[in-house]
Motif scaffolding. Structure first.
Motif, PDB file in Angstrom:
ATOM      1  N   TRP A   1      -5.043 -11.765  -1.691  1.00  0.00           N
ATOM      2  CA  TRP A   1      -4.559 -10.705  -0.657  1.00  0.00           C
ATOM      3  C   TRP A   1      -5.984 -10.525  -0.041  1.00  0.00           C
ATOM      4  CZ3 TRP A   1      -1.306  -5.792  -1.815  1.00  0.00           C
ATOM      5  CH2 TRP A   1      -0.907  -5.347  -0.711  1.00  0.00           C
ATOM      6  N   PRO A   2      -6.101 -10.949   1.143  1.00  0.00           N
ATOM      7  CA  PRO A   2      -7.437 -10.806   1.960  1.00  0.00           C
ATOM      8  C   PRO A   2      -7.579  -9.623   2.822  1.00  0.00           C
ATOM      9  CG  PRO A   2      -5.932 -12.654   2.754  1.00  0.00           C
ATOM     10  CD  PRO A   2      -5.034 -12.016   1.839  1.00  0.00           C
TER      11      PRO A   2
ATOM     12  N   PRO B   1       7.857 -12.439  -1.526  1.00  0.00           N
ATOM     13  CA  PRO B   1       6.865 -12.045  -0.383  1.00  0.00           C
ATOM     14  C   PRO B   1       7.960 -11.078   0.374  1.00  0.00           C
ATOM     15  CG  PRO B   1       6.696 -14.392  -0.223  1.00  0.00           C
ATOM     16  CD  PRO B   1       7.639 -14.053  -1.314  1.00  0.00           C
ATOM     17  N   TRP B   2       7.344  -9.922   0.969  1.00  0.00           N
ATOM     18  CA  TRP B   2       8.065  -8.997   1.591  1.00  0.00           C
ATOM     19  C   TRP B   2       7.319  -7.867   2.556  1.00  0.00           C
ATOM     20  CZ3 TRP B   2       6.828  -3.641   0.317  1.00  0.00           C
ATOM     21  CH2 TRP B   2       5.925  -3.391  -0.617  1.00  0.00           C
ATOM     22  N   THR B   3       8.077  -7.386   3.514  1.00  0.00           N
ATOM     23  CA  THR B   3       7.392  -6.725   4.829  1.00  0.00           C
ATOM     24  C   THR B   3       7.549  -5.143   4.488  1.00  0.00           C
ATOM     25  OG1 THR B   3       9.029  -7.018   6.073  1.00  0.00           O
ATOM     26  CG2 THR B   3       7.207  -8.497   6.107  1.00  0.00           C
ATOM     27  N   ILE B   4       6.948  -4.246   5.065  1.00  0.00           N
ATOM     28  CA  ILE B   4       7.387  -2.978   4.965  1.00  0.00           C
ATOM     29  C   ILE B   4       6.981  -2.439   6.399  1.00  0.00           C
ATOM     30  CG2 ILE B   4       5.127  -2.106   3.956  1.00  0.00           C
ATOM     31  CD1 ILE B   4       6.772   0.147   2.922  1.00  0.00           C
ATOM     32  N   ASN B   5       7.682  -1.314   6.872  1.00  0.00           N
ATOM     33  CA  ASN B   5       7.462  -0.849   7.935  1.00  0.00           C
ATOM     34  C   ASN B   5       7.256   0.750   7.559  1.00  0.00           C
ATOM     35  OD1 ASN B   5       7.755   1.018  10.392  1.00  0.00           O
ATOM     36  ND2 ASN B   5       9.213  -0.447  11.456  1.00  0.00           N
ATOM     37  N   VAL B   6       6.097   1.157   7.668  1.00  0.00           N
ATOM     38  CA  VAL B   6       5.820   2.355   7.173  1.00  0.00           C
ATOM     39  C   VAL B   6       6.314   3.679   7.863  1.00  0.00           C
ATOM     40  CG1 VAL B   6       3.692   1.782   5.934  1.00  0.00           C
ATOM     41  CG2 VAL B   6       3.538   2.643   8.107  1.00  0.00           C
TER      42      VAL B   6
ATOM     43  N   ALA C   1      -6.331 -13.413   8.315  1.00  0.00           N
ATOM     44  CA  ALA C   1      -6.508 -12.136   7.500  1.00  0.00           C
ATOM     45  C   ALA C   1      -5.603 -11.055   7.780  1.00  0.00           C
ATOM     46  CB  ALA C   1      -7.785 -11.654   7.657  1.00  0.00           C
ATOM     47  N   GLN C   2      -5.046 -11.139   9.175  1.00  0.00           N
ATOM     48  CA  GLN C   2      -3.957 -10.394   9.773  1.00  0.00           C
ATOM     49  C   GLN C   2      -2.600 -10.776   9.366  1.00  0.00           C
ATOM     50  OE1 GLN C   2      -4.492  -7.350  11.313  1.00  0.00           O
ATOM     51  NE2 GLN C   2      -6.620  -7.625  10.669  1.00  0.00           N
ATOM     52  N   THR C   3      -1.908 -10.339   8.607  1.00  0.00           N
ATOM     53  CA  THR C   3      -0.600 -10.738   8.227  1.00  0.00           C
ATOM     54  C   THR C   3       0.463  -9.488   8.151  1.00  0.00           C
ATOM     55  OG1 THR C   3       0.670 -11.493   6.236  1.00  0.00           O
ATOM     56  CG2 THR C   3      -1.390 -10.563   5.763  1.00  0.00           C
TER      57      THR C   3
END
Ligand code: GAL
Length: 345
Positions: free
Chosen positions: A30-31, A323-328, A19-21
């Protein structure tokens, strides 16, 4: 016995890790932080202090059909979301309504009185004076509903339904300008797409700032580098269509012509817009397209398409979903490439 206990621990931790991604995967399950697929369809995200709150249509299976539900999820990073419960559980708000729906809930946080104000689309069939259901349209009520709470996660108290400024209102969207003023976007079938300012307490729709004559659903607006960008979908129900955008220097317009946000044959990669989310980080401002991939015959399994947009100088483009990542904190994103490389936006 020991083996069984270890097995249970292992299963629980795997579920937790799963669940942690750190990656947002458009169109995948999207868990949430407990492993259940997030139920926040047609939703909206706001940020209060350092917490993002995602409200949407709760469409889990086996819900009590006497009610309609709005879910609330919280996150610090826009990727891992914790279910905070159903913020609104609503009984039929009008005795003349049949086969009614609650769609596209949006919550505004009023800093002045620390109150959360929820708008939602309420619709359904109406019963006439003879007690007969008008079967002409399942969406003839065409109103907004308003509910309030002093807590983000609710419970929200339902206040009333009404037609904003007297107009029919179906799909709604929300926009909060840089000066904090709040707007309701609503689709008015006879006339078009309204951008209307809320009253100071947010409980009413006070002033029509602009009526764009285009007929668009899933309306959303963002202000980015001195320009307003508005997007919306065509009116094809649950079926995806090429969503469009226009720009203006002022919310009141004039708005440019509408253009496709992606190659039209992709039909917005199977999604429909619900919001444009601005993430202002220390290094970069990212605008996220939030869309729904509807599954009309299995709504609980409807998916989300969130992608950082290519935006600027009057142009807006939804890139091919990956797929993508973000650093808020920095606002920076990384999108994976087919070959496994990554690029920085
Ligand atoms: C869509 C709308 C959804 C829902 C659906 C029903 O166009 O955006 O929120 O109302 O139609 O067909």
């Amino acid at each position: 016995m020991k083996k069984i206990i270890w097995l249970i621990i292992l299963l629980c931790s795997t579920k937790y890790l799963w669940a942690q991604t750190d990656t947002i995967k458009p169109s995948a399950i999207w868990p949430d932080t407990h492993g259940g697929h997030i139920q926040a369809h047609g939703g909206g995200v706001i940020k209060v202090k350092d917490t993002y709150l995602w409200y949407g249509e709760q469409r889990t299976r086996d819900l009590d059909t006497a009610y309609r539900y709005v879910s609330c999820y919280a996150s610090k990073n826009l990727v891992n979301w914790t279910f905070k419960g159903n913020a609104l559980i609503l009984t039929r708000p009008d005795q003349n309504l049949r086969n009614w729906v609650l769609e596209r809930p949006k919550v505004f946080y009023n800093k002045k009185n620390k109150q959360y104000v929820m708008y939602m689309h309420i619709d359904g069939q109406m019963v006439d004076a003879n007690g007969q259901v008008n079967t002409a349209s399942g969406y003839s009520y065409a109103r907004v509903g308003v509910a309030v709470s002093n807590r983000a996660e609710g419970p929200f108290k339902f206040i009333r339904t009404f037609r904003p400024l007297g107009y029919q209102s179906r799909d709604i969207g929300q926009f909060i300008d840089d000066d904090g003023s709040a707007y309701l976007i609503f689709e008015d079938r006879p006339n078009g797409f309204h951008i209307a300012r809320l009253s100071d307490d947010y409980l009413d729709v006070e002033k029509d700032v602009c009526l764009i004559p285009e007929h668009m659903e899933g309306g959303a607006i963002v202000h980015y580098k001195g320009l307003y960008y508005c997007i919306g979908s065509l009116l094809t129900g649950w079926t995806p269509n090429p969503n469009k955008y226009a720009t203006a220097i002022s919310l009141a317009g004039p708005w440019s012509d509408f253009k496709d946000i992606a190659p039209p044959e992709q039909r917005t990669y199977g999604s429909q817009s619900t919001m444009l989310l601005k993430v202002e980080g220390a290094k970069q401002t990212t605008i996220i397209y939030m869309g729904d991939i509807w599954k009309p015959s299995a709504q609980w399994d409807s998916r989300y398409l969130w992608m950082p947009l290519h935006i600027g100088d009057g142009q807006l483009a939804l890139p091919q979903p990956r797929p993508w990542t973000i650093n808020v904190k920095t606002g920076q994103t990384n999108t994976s490439q087919p070959a496994g490389n990554t690029i920085q936006h």
